[in-house]
Design a protein around this motif. Structure first.
Motif, mmCIF file in Angstrom:
data_model
loop_
_atom_site.group_PDB
_atom_site.id
_atom_site.type_symbol
_atom_site.label_atom_id
_atom_site.label_comp_id
_atom_site.label_asym_id
_atom_site.label_seq_id
_atom_site.Cartn_x
_atom_site.Cartn_y
_atom_site.Cartn_z
ATOM 1 N N ASP A 85 36.649 38.222 39.851
ATOM 2 C CA ASP A 85 36.568 39.373 38.950
ATOM 3 C C ASP A 85 37.346 40.556 39.531
ATOM 4 N N PHE A 86 37.923 41.383 38.652
ATOM 5 C CA PHE A 86 38.553 42.635 39.095
ATOM 6 C C PHE A 86 38.196 43.736 38.107
ATOM 7 N N PHE A 114 36.708 46.014 43.578
ATOM 8 C CA PHE A 114 35.375 45.800 43.027
ATOM 9 C C PHE A 114 35.448 44.825 41.868
ATOM 10 N N PRO A 115 34.363 44.044 41.629
ATOM 11 C CA PRO A 115 33.088 44.072 42.329
ATOM 12 C C PRO A 115 33.213 43.637 43.784
ATOM 13 N N LEU A 116 32.205 43.964 44.580
ATOM 14 C CA LEU A 116 32.261 43.676 46.011
ATOM 15 C C LEU A 116 32.357 42.183 46.309
ATOM 16 N N HIS A 117 31.854 41.332 45.412
ATOM 17 C CA HIS A 117 32.004 39.890 45.617
ATOM 18 C C HIS A 117 33.473 39.509 45.767
ATOM 19 N N THR A 118 34.351 40.225 45.069
ATOM 20 C CA THR A 118 35.787 39.949 45.178
ATOM 21 C C THR A 118 36.326 40.409 46.518
ATOM 22 N N SER A 119 35.945 41.603 46.959
ATOM 23 C CA SER A 119 36.366 42.087 48.280
ATOM 24 C C SER A 119 35.900 41.155 49.384
ATOM 25 N N PRO A 160 40.718 40.560 35.178
ATOM 26 C CA PRO A 160 40.334 41.959 34.901
ATOM 27 C C PRO A 160 39.187 42.038 33.908
ATOM 28 N N THR A 161 38.318 43.015 34.142
ATOM 29 C CA THR A 161 37.221 43.240 33.202
ATOM 30 C C THR A 161 37.626 44.198 32.088
ATOM 31 N N LEU A 184 48.541 38.168 50.500
ATOM 32 C CA LEU A 184 47.988 37.146 49.622
ATOM 33 C C LEU A 184 48.676 37.215 48.266
ATOM 34 N N GLU A 185 49.137 36.079 47.783
ATOM 35 C CA GLU A 185 49.765 36.043 46.463
ATOM 36 C C GLU A 185 48.680 35.851 45.410
ATOM 37 N N VAL A 186 48.646 36.742 44.440
ATOM 38 C CA VAL A 186 47.630 36.647 43.395
ATOM 39 C C VAL A 186 48.285 36.742 42.023
ATOM 40 N N HIS A 187 47.549 36.248 41.032
ATOM 41 C CA HIS A 187 48.017 36.280 39.649
ATOM 42 C C HIS A 187 46.923 36.898 38.793
ATOM 43 N N LEU A 188 47.329 37.564 37.728
ATOM 44 C CA LEU A 188 46.365 38.093 36.764
ATOM 45 C C LEU A 188 46.188 37.095 35.635
ATOM 46 N N ILE A 189 44.945 36.962 35.179
ATOM 47 C CA ILE A 189 44.666 36.052 34.066
ATOM 48 C C ILE A 189 43.538 36.665 33.247
ATOM 49 N N SER A 190 43.636 36.596 31.936
ATOM 50 C CA SER A 190 42.573 37.157 31.095
ATOM 51 C C SER A 190 41.413 36.169 31.017
#
Length: 627
Positions: free
Chosen positions: A13-14, A23-28, A48-49, A66-72
């Motif tokens: 989650d972002f 945030f949320p902290l679970h993501t951190s 993303p929320t 870290l390589e990251v991607h956004l996804i709905s």
């Protein structure tokens, strides 16, 4: 390093960035563990929320290395859409792991499998590899680390200024936990070493990290730093992969060996779970860091938390922690040493309920169940069982493929026959309820005996297996793959992390409170349920559930009286005298009648049925509920 590692996708989650955390902290927490393990085995997706998240901002600004991607959310694999994040799914989309502890433990195991030289990473799972393995629904410690403290810190950061003056109760609970004596597997030996050290009046000198390891060369410079306790010397000797200090391996003096265990000094916490750095410390660090960062202008908060402050300083000395924090843009604070213990403040934390300790005065029972049963009978409440709708119905086991048959495992012939009889009962009940296109969830699925039969017998239905134990679920998937089933998903998660919609919930021998958790999930989803309860003796009040469950039983029974019924409901084993088994069966019927009445308060029609034949299991009740 192993090359053939199946590709797995990690979904996080972002919601927003605040200071140096995501945030949320679970993501951190998840990203911090990936950095600490230097793990690049997962393709990472941020979900993303809200719609107004800048792709470039997220991928470049927030996550160095870290390589990251956004996804709905609507683009998530369907099985992931049924789960709370974080979640990891294998590329074929059938096997999903969800929930913070399950995902973090999986990251550690995959890191070690890919590179067995990373033994320090595997050590995060602790003694017997059980760190945060127990689910939050039953483990007070897992709930505190995984749920309560992240939520408490997030609430603290968003609270109004006047509310920020108050330390959250869950933070005080952690401070109290850090002050409790440590119990470890070689407890007696270490406590004798501590006594010997105290008698000698010595202090251990232990190597700790002097400078953060360099990013490229991994050069570590250490220096001698005086630490005043044996616990610290043992903890940091293990972290630096060195032999224990000489004082810790010498044979104890005769007067030390003769000292009674009850007279030995207690051990103090070095890290969250005791002497050793574990996954619990990884989970807590991003949370406590954010709390301390927000509290640093309120010096009184830190004075009230000397144990948490000391823990925070020690964690920074662990090799790799500062480097991982740097990758995650976490600027760790340098806190002053605090020694004064605020006893009056910690007393406030005693008001934080411990679900395991609750109602402790009622945990020692005197007398049998007859007075309680008589009391209920006088108020018109008796255990009554509905007639079995199809007592002679049975699957044609001889003509089913072998992976469907529970007898193909390591069971004895007698046990396999009883398991088949149990499955006949559940499958018959589900068959009467199901229609094409239904989603059927097998909760607490174990090795998949129920779910695999249902998926094979009802190809037009989607079957979901949910189980917390990884090995059991892997065995179930192997059997499913052998059958070539395409209408089945596997979710390794605690029940609370499943939030999908479904039509029928089923559970065979859901242990203790798990039966009530499954019923709650079904009632929330307005789904029918077919549940065989088990382990009545393990029923007790928890954070979520209070007993008795129904208004009718609450009006007539105290918690203690209900617990008497639960304890005697477990006394149905075939070895017991017939009269005792009969009382056990009646107690089972009353406990399940309370559950049925509770469901009826939510507009359900519920029957309590005895499986046929009753000899198929000592726990042969079946609850069938229809909304």
């Amino acid at each position: 390093m192993k090359d053939s590692v199946a590709e797995e996708h990690l979904y996080l989650d972002f919601s927003h960035q605040y200071r140096d955390s995501i945030f949320p902290l679970h993501t951190s927490i998840s990203l911090f563990l990936l950095s600490y393990c230097d793990c690049k085995l997962f393709t990472i997706f941020l979900v993303p929320t809200s719609e107004d998240v800048d792709d470039q901002f997220v991928t470049k600004k927030l996550l160095s290395g870290l390589e990251v991607h956004l996804i709905s959310r609507c683009q998530l694999p369907v099985v992931v859409q049924s789960c709370c994040l974080p979640a990891v799914v294998v590329k074929d989309g059938k096997f999903c792991r969800a929930g913070l502890s399950v995902v973090l433990r999986h990251i550690i195991q995959k890191t070690y499998e890919a590179d067995p030289s990373k033994k320090d990473v595997l050590e995060l799972l602790g003694f017997k590899k059980t760190c945060l393995k127990a689910c939050a629904e039953v483990s007070q410690w897992t709930r505190l680390c995984e749920i309560s403290i992240p939520l408490a810190v997030e609430g603290f950061l968003t609270a109004s200024p006047e509310n920020c003056q108050t330390i959250p109760p869950d933070i005080l609970q952690l401070e109290r936990k850090l002050g409790e004596p440590v119990r470890v597997h070689n407890d007696d030996k270490i406590r004798r070493q501590k006594l010997q050290q105290q008698k000698a009046g010595t202090k251990a000198t232990v190597p700790v990290l002097g400078k953060a390891a360099t990013e490229e060369g991994e050069t570590v410079e250490t220096h001698q730093h005086p630490l005043p306790s044996l616990e610290l010397s043992i903890a940091f000797s293990k972290l630096l992969v060195q032999e224990e200090v000489s004082g810790a391996v010498n044979r104890e003096a005769p007067h030390i060996r003769r000292t009674k265990t009850s007279d030995l000094p207690l051990l103090d916490h070095v890290f969250a779970e005791g002497l050793y750095f574990t996954l619990a410390d990884i989970v807590l660090l991003p949370c406590i860091h954010q709390f301390l960062l927000s509290s640093k202008n309120q010096g009184k908060n830190l004075v009230k938390l000397p144990l948490i402050s000391g823990w925070y300083r020690r964690v920074q000395e662990v090799p790799g922690v500062k480097q991982a924090a740097g990758k995650c843009n976490m600027e760790l604070l340098q806190l002053p040493e605090l020694t004064s213990a605020p006893e009056e403040q910690l007393q406030d934390s005693s008001s934080v309920p411990d679900e395991i300790e609750e109602e402790d005065e009622n945990s020692h029972f005197i007398g049998g169940p007859r007075p309680t049963m008589t009391k209920l009978m006088e108020n018109g409440i008796e255990a009554k069982f509905s007639p079995h709708p199809c007592p002679s119905w049975t699957l044609d086991w001889t003509n089913l493929p072998s992976p469907v048959n529970p007898g193909e495992g390591k069971m004895s012939r007698d046990r396999a026959l009883r398991k088949q009889q149990q499955l006949n009962n559940l499958v018959a009940a589900v068959t009467k309820l199901a229609k094409p296109g239904d989603v059927i969830v097998d909760f607490c699925s174990g090795g998949g005996h129920v779910g695999i039969v249902l998926a094979h017998m009802m190809p037009s239905c989607q079957v979901v297996l949910i189980e917390n134990k990884e090995l059991s679920l892997i065995r179930a998937k192997d059997r499913s793959d052998e059958l070539g089933l395409n209408n089945i998903w596997f979710i390794q998660a605690n029940l609370d992390y499943f939030n999908g919609t479904f039509n029928i919930g089923v559970a065979l021998h859901a242990c203790g409170v798990a039966t009530d958790m499954v019923m709650e999930h079904c009632i929330k989803a307005r789904a029918a349920f077919v549940i065989s309860p088990c382990c009545y003796g393990f029923i007790q009040n928890t954070v979520k559930f209070k007993y008795p469950r129904s208004h009718q039983f609450k009006e007539n029974l105290s918690y203690k009286e209900h617990m008497i019924l639960c304890r005697f409901a477990d006394q149905t084993a075939v070895q017991l005298p017939p009269e005792r088994r009969l009382i056990g069966k009646q107690c089972m019927g009353l406990v399940d009648l309370d559950r049925a009445r509770a469901a009826e308060e939510h507009n359900y029609s519920v029957q309590v049925i005895s499986m046929e034949p009753e000899s198929c299991s000592p726990k042969n009740n079946m609850l069938v509920g229809i909304p």
